[in-house]
Motif scaffolding. Structure first.
Motif, PDB file in Angstrom:
ATOM      1  N   MET A  76      -8.158  -7.994   4.440  1.00  0.00           N
ATOM      2  CA  MET A  76      -8.659  -7.108   3.402  1.00  0.00           C
ATOM      3  C   MET A  76      -8.043  -7.520   2.069  1.00  0.00           C
ATOM      4  O   MET A  76      -6.986  -8.120   2.017  1.00  0.00           O
ATOM      5  CB  MET A  76      -8.289  -5.673   3.758  1.00  0.00           C
ATOM      6  CG  MET A  76      -9.033  -4.651   2.952  1.00  0.00           C
ATOM      7  SD  MET A  76     -10.803  -4.902   2.947  1.00  0.00           S
ATOM      8  CE  MET A  76     -11.371  -3.417   3.646  1.00  0.00           C
ATOM      9  N   SER A  77      -8.710  -7.179   1.001  1.00  0.00           N
ATOM     10  CA  SER A  77      -8.175  -7.541  -0.308  1.00  0.00           C
ATOM     11  C   SER A  77      -8.143  -6.330  -1.224  1.00  0.00           C
ATOM     12  O   SER A  77      -8.666  -5.273  -0.914  1.00  0.00           O
ATOM     13  CB  SER A  77      -8.990  -8.677  -0.923  1.00  0.00           C
ATOM     14  OG  SER A  77     -10.308  -8.284  -1.145  1.00  0.00           O
ATOM     15  N   ILE A  78      -7.532  -6.531  -2.357  1.00  0.00           N
ATOM     16  CA  ILE A  78      -7.362  -5.496  -3.372  1.00  0.00           C
ATOM     17  C   ILE A  78      -8.298  -5.800  -4.536  1.00  0.00           C
ATOM     18  O   ILE A  78      -8.370  -6.932  -5.009  1.00  0.00           O
ATOM     19  CB  ILE A  78      -5.907  -5.481  -3.872  1.00  0.00           C
ATOM     20  CG1 ILE A  78      -4.948  -5.184  -2.729  1.00  0.00           C
ATOM     21  CG2 ILE A  78      -5.736  -4.479  -5.001  1.00  0.00           C
ATOM     22  CD1 ILE A  78      -3.486  -5.392  -3.110  1.00  0.00           C
ATOM     23  N   GLU A  99      -5.369 -10.946  -2.475  1.00  0.00           N
ATOM     24  CA  GLU A  99      -5.052 -10.780  -1.057  1.00  0.00           C
ATOM     25  C   GLU A  99      -3.548 -10.908  -0.892  1.00  0.00           C
ATOM     26  O   GLU A  99      -2.940 -11.872  -1.369  1.00  0.00           O
ATOM     27  CB  GLU A  99      -5.756 -11.842  -0.214  1.00  0.00           C
ATOM     28  CG  GLU A  99      -7.245 -11.632  -0.116  1.00  0.00           C
ATOM     29  CD  GLU A  99      -7.920 -12.655   0.780  1.00  0.00           C
ATOM     30  OE1 GLU A  99      -7.257 -13.207   1.687  1.00  0.00           O
ATOM     31  OE2 GLU A  99      -9.110 -12.907   0.555  1.00  0.00           O
ATOM     32  N   THR A 143       0.576  -8.608   3.844  1.00  0.00           N
ATOM     33  CA  THR A 143       0.504  -7.524   4.828  1.00  0.00           C
ATOM     34  C   THR A 143      -0.143  -6.285   4.217  1.00  0.00           C
ATOM     35  O   THR A 143      -0.217  -6.148   2.990  1.00  0.00           O
ATOM     36  CB  THR A 143       1.918  -7.130   5.321  1.00  0.00           C
ATOM     37  OG1 THR A 143       2.640  -6.533   4.232  1.00  0.00           O
ATOM     38  CG2 THR A 143       2.685  -8.331   5.865  1.00  0.00           C
ATOM     39  N   ASP A 144      -0.554  -5.377   5.090  1.00  0.00           N
ATOM     40  CA  ASP A 144      -1.113  -4.107   4.628  1.00  0.00           C
ATOM     41  C   ASP A 144      -0.079  -3.298   3.850  1.00  0.00           C
ATOM     42  O   ASP A 144      -0.412  -2.618   2.879  1.00  0.00           O
ATOM     43  CB  ASP A 144      -1.631  -3.283   5.808  1.00  0.00           C
ATOM     44  CG  ASP A 144      -2.894  -3.868   6.431  1.00  0.00           C
ATOM     45  OD1 ASP A 144      -3.560  -4.705   5.768  1.00  0.00           O
ATOM     46  OD2 ASP A 144      -3.237  -3.478   7.563  1.00  0.00           O
ATOM     47  N   ALA A 145       1.175  -3.363   4.281  1.00  0.00           N
ATOM     48  CA  ALA A 145       2.238  -2.622   3.599  1.00  0.00           C
ATOM     49  C   ALA A 145       2.432  -3.140   2.173  1.00  0.00           C
ATOM     50  O   ALA A 145       2.652  -2.360   1.235  1.00  0.00           O
ATOM     51  CB  ALA A 145       3.542  -2.732   4.386  1.00  0.00           C
ATOM     52  N   GLU A 146       2.342  -4.460   2.000  1.00  0.00           N
ATOM     53  CA  GLU A 146       2.462  -5.039   0.655  1.00  0.00           C
ATOM     54  C   GLU A 146       1.281  -4.624  -0.212  1.00  0.00           C
ATOM     55  O   GLU A 146       1.460  -4.295  -1.394  1.00  0.00           O
ATOM     56  CB  GLU A 146       2.545  -6.563   0.751  1.00  0.00           C
ATOM     57  CG  GLU A 146       3.822  -7.061   1.381  1.00  0.00           C
ATOM     58  CD  GLU A 146       3.812  -8.549   1.696  1.00  0.00           C
ATOM     59  OE1 GLU A 146       4.898  -9.094   1.945  1.00  0.00           O
ATOM     60  OE2 GLU A 146       2.722  -9.178   1.700  1.00  0.00           O
ATOM     61  N   GLU A 147       0.090  -4.612   0.369  1.00  0.00           N
ATOM     62  CA  GLU A 147      -1.086  -4.163  -0.378  1.00  0.00           C
ATOM     63  C   GLU A 147      -0.923  -2.725  -0.823  1.00  0.00           C
ATOM     64  O   GLU A 147      -1.189  -2.387  -1.977  1.00  0.00           O
ATOM     65  CB  GLU A 147      -2.353  -4.286   0.483  1.00  0.00           C
ATOM     66  CG  GLU A 147      -2.872  -5.675   0.611  1.00  0.00           C
ATOM     67  CD  GLU A 147      -4.199  -5.735   1.348  1.00  0.00           C
ATOM     68  OE1 GLU A 147      -4.763  -4.677   1.710  1.00  0.00           O
ATOM     69  OE2 GLU A 147      -4.687  -6.846   1.554  1.00  0.00           O
ATOM     70  N   ALA A 148      -0.485  -1.873   0.099  1.00  0.00           N
ATOM     71  CA  ALA A 148      -0.318  -0.455  -0.224  1.00  0.00           C
ATOM     72  C   ALA A 148       0.717  -0.263  -1.337  1.00  0.00           C
ATOM     73  O   ALA A 148       0.506   0.549  -2.248  1.00  0.00           O
ATOM     74  CB  ALA A 148       0.094   0.318   1.031  1.00  0.00           C
ATOM     75  N   ASN A 156      -7.401  -0.733  -6.305  1.00  0.00           N
ATOM     76  CA  ASN A 156      -7.638  -0.072  -5.033  1.00  0.00           C
ATOM     77  C   ASN A 156      -8.099  -1.072  -3.984  1.00  0.00           C
ATOM     78  O   ASN A 156      -8.306  -2.245  -4.290  1.00  0.00           O
ATOM     79  CB  ASN A 156      -8.652   1.076  -5.186  1.00  0.00           C
ATOM     80  CG  ASN A 156      -9.920   0.650  -5.870  1.00  0.00           C
ATOM     81  OD1 ASN A 156     -10.496  -0.367  -5.527  1.00  0.00           O
ATOM     82  ND2 ASN A 156     -10.365   1.406  -6.858  1.00  0.00           N
ATOM     83  N   LYS A 157      -8.233  -0.581  -2.753  1.00  0.00           N
ATOM     84  CA  LYS A 157      -8.717  -1.449  -1.676  1.00  0.00           C
ATOM     85  C   LYS A 157     -10.121  -1.908  -2.035  1.00  0.00           C
ATOM     86  O   LYS A 157     -10.958  -1.112  -2.457  1.00  0.00           O
ATOM     87  CB  LYS A 157      -8.779  -0.682  -0.355  1.00  0.00           C
ATOM     88  CG  LYS A 157      -7.453  -0.605   0.334  1.00  0.00           C
ATOM     89  CD  LYS A 157      -7.491  -1.520   1.522  1.00  0.00           C
ATOM     90  CE  LYS A 157      -6.297  -1.290   2.412  1.00  0.00           C
ATOM     91  NZ  LYS A 157      -5.780  -2.543   2.897  1.00  0.00           N
TER      92      LYS A 157
END
Length: 102
Positions: free
Chosen positions: A1-3, A48, A51-56, A75-76
């Motif tokens: 997933m990306s931001i 991108e 990890t998901d935690a880094e994205e959050a 946002n996502k």
């Protein structure tokens, strides 16, 4: 997933965006779409993270933050919708456009 990163300055470069997001983790990829005719950035991009935690963490910290004179929208990224081909379908064609007059 990306931001998704919106409301970017037109002067931003991929390296600039990468360095900002690197503060929140490993950056795997940065994309800045450009206008086909002018080649200028379109004012948004995608990042991108590892990890998901880094994205959050990046989204939490950067959404609404001021950078390069602009308030970022972070946002996502939503999956790209399939809009179909640009030919055929979707209306605007000339089929069945006859009117009957009684």
């Amino acid at each position: 997933m990306s931001i998704y990163v919106g409301n970017l300055s037109y002067d931003v470069a991929e390296a600039d965006l990468s360095s900002v997001f690197a503060e929140y983790g490993s950056v795997k990829r940065v994309q800045l779409p450009t206008d086909r005719e002018t080649g200028r950035p379109r004012g948004f991009g995608f990042v991108e993270m590892g990890t998901d935690a880094e994205e959050a963490a990046a989204i939490e910290a950067l959404d609404g933050a001021e950078w390069m004179g602009r308030d970022l929208k972070v946002n996502k990224a939503k999956p790209r919708e399939d809009r179909g081909s640009s030919f055929g379908g979707g209306g605007g064609g000339r089929r069945n456009n006859s009117f009957s007059r009684n």
